[in-house]
Design a protein around this motif. Sequence first.
Motif, PDB file in Angstrom:
ATOM      1  N   PRO A  12       0.776  -1.240   0.000  1.00  0.00           N
ATOM      2  CA  PRO A  12       0.000   0.000   0.000  1.00  0.00           C
ATOM      3  C   PRO A  12       0.805   1.288   0.000  1.00  0.00           C
ATOM      4  CG  PRO A  12      -0.940  -1.571   1.530  1.00  0.00           C
ATOM      5  CD  PRO A  12       0.348  -2.166   1.067  1.00  0.00           C
ATOM      6  N   LEU A  13       2.031   1.273   0.564  1.00  0.00           N
ATOM      7  CA  LEU A  13       2.798   2.518   0.651  1.00  0.00           C
ATOM      8  C   LEU A  13       3.963   2.577  -0.336  1.00  0.00           C
ATOM      9  CD1 LEU A  13       2.904   3.229   4.505  1.00  0.00           C
ATOM     10  CD2 LEU A  13       1.379   4.170   2.761  1.00  0.00           C
ATOM     11  N   GLU A  14       3.966   1.704  -1.325  1.00  0.00           N
ATOM     12  CA  GLU A  14       5.008   1.797  -2.354  1.00  0.00           C
ATOM     13  C   GLU A  14       4.918   3.155  -3.048  1.00  0.00           C
ATOM     14  OE1 GLU A  14       5.029  -1.466  -5.068  1.00  0.00           O
ATOM     15  OE2 GLU A  14       5.321  -2.967  -3.501  1.00  0.00           O
ATOM     16  N   GLY A  15       6.070   3.771  -3.256  1.00  0.00           N
ATOM     17  CA  GLY A  15       6.106   5.086  -3.884  1.00  0.00           C
ATOM     18  C   GLY A  15       6.125   6.231  -2.888  1.00  0.00           C
ATOM     19  N   VAL A  16       5.864   5.930  -1.604  1.00  0.00           N
ATOM     20  CA  VAL A  16       5.928   6.953  -0.563  1.00  0.00           C
ATOM     21  C   VAL A  16       7.357   6.997  -0.015  1.00  0.00           C
ATOM     22  CG1 VAL A  16       5.139   7.635   1.740  1.00  0.00           C
ATOM     23  CG2 VAL A  16       3.508   6.710   0.065  1.00  0.00           C
ATOM     24  N   ARG A  17       7.912   8.190   0.047  1.00  0.00           N
ATOM     25  CA  ARG A  17       9.298   8.340   0.506  1.00  0.00           C
ATOM     26  C   ARG A  17       9.306   9.083   1.843  1.00  0.00           C
ATOM     27  NH1 ARG A  17      14.642  10.910  -2.518  1.00  0.00           N
ATOM     28  NH2 ARG A  17      15.925   9.034  -2.286  1.00  0.00           N
ATOM     29  N   VAL A  18       9.985   8.492   2.824  1.00  0.00           N
ATOM     30  CA  VAL A  18       9.974   9.014   4.190  1.00  0.00           C
ATOM     31  C   VAL A  18      11.395   9.362   4.619  1.00  0.00           C
ATOM     32  CG1 VAL A  18       9.386   8.514   6.599  1.00  0.00           C
ATOM     33  CG2 VAL A  18       7.995   7.549   4.739  1.00  0.00           C
ATOM     34  N   LEU A  19      11.572  10.579   5.099  1.00  0.00           N
ATOM     35  CA  LEU A  19      12.861  11.008   5.642  1.00  0.00           C
ATOM     36  C   LEU A  19      12.750  10.928   7.165  1.00  0.00           C
ATOM     37  CD1 LEU A  19      15.668  12.096   4.968  1.00  0.00           C
ATOM     38  CD2 LEU A  19      14.728  14.417   5.048  1.00  0.00           C
ATOM     39  N   ASP A  20      13.503  10.030   7.761  1.00  0.00           N
ATOM     40  CA  ASP A  20      13.320   9.662   9.164  1.00  0.00           C
ATOM     41  C   ASP A  20      14.502  10.129  10.016  1.00  0.00           C
ATOM     42  OD1 ASP A  20      12.705   8.460  11.553  1.00  0.00           O
ATOM     43  OD2 ASP A  20      12.986   6.405  10.848  1.00  0.00           O
ATOM     44  N   PHE A  21      14.258  11.161  10.818  1.00  0.00           N
ATOM     45  CA  PHE A  21      15.275  11.671  11.736  1.00  0.00           C
ATOM     46  C   PHE A  21      15.111  11.083  13.136  1.00  0.00           C
ATOM     47  CE2 PHE A  21      14.960  14.950   8.497  1.00  0.00           C
ATOM     48  CZ  PHE A  21      16.283  15.314   8.276  1.00  0.00           C
ATOM     49  N   SER A  22      14.197  10.159  13.320  1.00  0.00           N
ATOM     50  CA  SER A  22      13.888   9.671  14.663  1.00  0.00           C
ATOM     51  C   SER A  22      14.882   8.614  15.121  1.00  0.00           C
ATOM     52  CB  SER A  22      12.461   9.117  14.710  1.00  0.00           C
ATOM     53  OG  SER A  22      12.342   7.934  13.943  1.00  0.00           O
ATOM     54  N   ARG A  23      14.913   8.429  16.433  1.00  0.00           N
ATOM     55  CA  ARG A  23      15.808   7.423  17.008  1.00  0.00           C
ATOM     56  C   ARG A  23      15.181   6.846  18.258  1.00  0.00           C
ATOM     57  NH1 ARG A  23      15.238  12.286  19.004  1.00  0.00           N
ATOM     58  NH2 ARG A  23      16.748  13.013  20.530  1.00  0.00           N
ATOM     59  N   VAL A  24      15.779   5.812  18.793  1.00  0.00           N
ATOM     60  CA  VAL A  24      15.313   5.039  19.944  1.00  0.00           C
ATOM     61  C   VAL A  24      14.075   4.237  19.536  1.00  0.00           C
ATOM     62  CG1 VAL A  24      14.817   5.029  22.413  1.00  0.00           C
ATOM     63  CG2 VAL A  24      16.392   6.717  21.482  1.00  0.00           C
ATOM     64  N   LEU A  25      12.857   4.533  20.030  1.00  0.00           N
ATOM     65  CA  LEU A  25      11.775   3.591  19.783  1.00  0.00           C
ATOM     66  C   LEU A  25      10.526   4.181  19.126  1.00  0.00           C
ATOM     67  CD1 LEU A  25      10.613   0.795  19.909  1.00  0.00           C
ATOM     68  CD2 LEU A  25      10.131   1.116  22.331  1.00  0.00           C
ATOM     69  N   ALA A  26       9.940   5.244  19.665  1.00  0.00           N
ATOM     70  CA  ALA A  26       8.624   5.693  19.184  1.00  0.00           C
ATOM     71  C   ALA A  26       8.638   6.030  17.693  1.00  0.00           C
ATOM     72  CB  ALA A  26       8.150   6.896  19.991  1.00  0.00           C
ATOM     73  N   GLY A  27       9.558   6.914  17.281  1.00  0.00           N
ATOM     74  CA  GLY A  27       9.636   7.277  15.869  1.00  0.00           C
ATOM     75  C   GLY A  27      10.039   6.112  14.988  1.00  0.00           C
ATOM     76  N   PRO A  28      11.097   5.369  15.343  1.00  0.00           N
ATOM     77  CA  PRO A  28      11.469   4.200  14.540  1.00  0.00           C
ATOM     78  C   PRO A  28      10.362   3.145  14.451  1.00  0.00           C
ATOM     79  CG  PRO A  28      13.336   4.892  15.852  1.00  0.00           C
ATOM     80  CD  PRO A  28      12.176   5.734  16.299  1.00  0.00           C
ATOM     81  N   TYR A  29       9.578   2.967  15.514  1.00  0.00           N
ATOM     82  CA  TYR A  29       8.464   2.021  15.446  1.00  0.00           C
ATOM     83  C   TYR A  29       7.461   2.469  14.382  1.00  0.00           C
ATOM     84  CZ  TYR A  29       4.720  -1.085  17.024  1.00  0.00           C
ATOM     85  OH  TYR A  29       3.728  -2.048  17.085  1.00  0.00           O
ATOM     86  N   CYS A  30       7.178   3.774  14.364  1.00  0.00           N
ATOM     87  CA  CYS A  30       6.279   4.335  13.348  1.00  0.00           C
ATOM     88  C   CYS A  30       6.793   4.072  11.944  1.00  0.00           C
ATOM     89  CB  CYS A  30       6.120   5.837  13.577  1.00  0.00           C
ATOM     90  SG  CYS A  30       5.373   6.746  12.206  1.00  0.00           S
ATOM     91  N   THR A  31       8.054   4.384  11.701  1.00  0.00           N
ATOM     92  CA  THR A  31       8.582   4.249  10.345  1.00  0.00           C
ATOM     93  C   THR A  31       8.814   2.793   9.958  1.00  0.00           C
ATOM     94  OG1 THR A  31      10.799   4.739  11.213  1.00  0.00           O
ATOM     95  CG2 THR A  31       9.569   6.561  10.251  1.00  0.00           C
ATOM     96  N   ALA A  32       9.006   1.909  10.954  1.00  0.00           N
ATOM     97  CA  ALA A  32       9.092   0.477  10.650  1.00  0.00           C
ATOM     98  C   ALA A  32       7.756  -0.024  10.101  1.00  0.00           C
ATOM     99  CB  ALA A  32       9.483  -0.315  11.898  1.00  0.00           C
ATOM    100  N   LEU A  33       6.652   0.432  10.683  1.00  0.00           N
ATOM    101  CA  LEU A  33       5.335   0.054  10.169  1.00  0.00           C
ATOM    102  C   LEU A  33       5.184   0.499   8.716  1.00  0.00           C
ATOM    103  CD1 LEU A  33       3.043   1.081  13.193  1.00  0.00           C
ATOM    104  CD2 LEU A  33       4.015  -1.173  12.692  1.00  0.00           C
ATOM    105  N   MET A  34       5.671   1.689   8.414  1.00  0.00           N
ATOM    106  CA  MET A  34       5.563   2.214   7.051  1.00  0.00           C
ATOM    107  C   MET A  34       6.471   1.457   6.090  1.00  0.00           C
ATOM    108  SD  MET A  34       5.341   6.276   7.984  1.00  0.00           S
ATOM    109  CE  MET A  34       4.947   6.768   6.307  1.00  0.00           C
TER     110      MET A  34
END
Length: 391
Positions: A12-34
Motif C-alpha cells: 500500500p505505501l510503495e512510492g511513498v518516501r519518508v525522511l526519518d530523523f527519529s531514534r530510539v523507539l517511538a519514531g522508529p516504530y512508526c517508520t518500521a510500520l511504514m
Amino acid sequence: MFKDDKTAGRRPLEGVRVLDFSRVLAGPYCTALMADLGAEVIKVEPAAGDDYRHIGPFKEGESLLFQSVNRGKKSIVLDLKSAKGAAAARALAADCDVLIENFRPGVMERFGLGAEELCTAYPQLVYVSVSGFGQTGPNRMLPAYDIIIQAMCGLMDMTGDPGGPPMMAGDAFADVAGGMFAAFGTMVALFDRTRSGRGRHVDLALYDSLVSMMPVAACRALMAGETPKRTGNKHALSAPFGTYPAKDGCFSVAVLNDRLFACFTEAIGAPDLAEDERFASDVLRRQNEPALARRIEDWAAARCAQDAVAVLTEAGIPAAALSTVSEAWASPQAQARGLASPVKHPMLGEFSVPEQPVHFSGAARGSRKAAPELGAHTQEILEQLQEGEAK
C-alpha cells in the motif's frame, strides 16, 4: 481477494518516501510500520548511530533491538550541525513525502529544518513531530522516556496488586502508542493531501497517546468522577473477568454479561451462583468478586489450566491459559497470521523480525530487508541528490 484487484502484488505505501530523523523507539516504530508496507524510509543518523544500535541484546556485535524496529530502512549518516549536512537533509526533504523527527521542540529549528520553514518551502510535505509532551504545554521541554510517561499518565498508578506498589507495564507501551498514533497521523495527513494538495505539520506526544490508550480509565476519571485504583489481574468493573489459579498455573476468563455468567456457572458445576442475589448483575458480581473467586478457585484447584480452559471454551466462555512471550510468537495462530517474517543480514544470517499486523488484500507479507548497517546508503543517496541537482 477481489477478482479485478489493481492493487494485487503491490504494497500500500510503495512510492511513498519518508525522511526519518527519529531514534530510539517511538519514531522508529512508526517508520518500521511504514517500511513494512512498502515505503522507502531513509534513516538519518549521526556518526555514532541511533542510540538503539548500542542497546542489547546483542548478537555478533549487532543490536537485535535495533534490528527489530529499523527493519527495511536505508541509513545515511549526516552531521546536521554542519552547514553541509543540514543542506543535504533539506535537499532530501524536498524530494520526500513525509519527514518524521523526534527531537525536543526547537532542535530541528536550530538545524534550519523546522516544520514552519520546511512546510513553507515544500507545501506538499507531511512533517511529523514526535516528542514526549508535544510542541505546546508546560511540559513540552521535559525529557521523556517510556517509564516517565507511564508514571505521569496514571498507568503505573493503576497497575499492580491492590495495596501493593505501582507497577510499570511489561513493555514500552508509551513509545509503542506514540509510534502507532504517529503512523495514524501520517496516514491521515497523506490522505488529506490527496484532496487539498498540501501537507501539514502533525504534532504527536507520547503522553497524549498513552492517556488516549486508556478509555476505561478516561471514562471513570472524566465522566464518573472516580480515581481508578490497582485491581491486580482482575477487571476494575466486571466479574468474573480476570486471572485465576489452577493446579499447575493460571488461566484467564472474561464474563461480561448475564447470559455468559449463567453459562459459566453451569460449566463450573455451580448453577446456584446464577441464582445468588450477590451475583445478580455485573456491578454486584464485581462488588462481591472475592466470594465469587473462591468458588472459581475451588473448581479449578484440581484441574490443570489447559483443562479448565477446555471446559470453559466448550461452553462458549472466553478463556485462555497464560502463555510466555516466546510461546505466543511460536503459536500456530501467530504463524498463520504472519506476525513475523525472515530477513537476511550479512553478520547475523537469517532471522525473524516482527511485521506490522494489518492485512491488506493483494499485498503479500514478508520479503523484507534487515535493518541497515550504519551509513550503508550514504553514498548512494548523496549521489542521487547530486544527479537531481544536475538536472
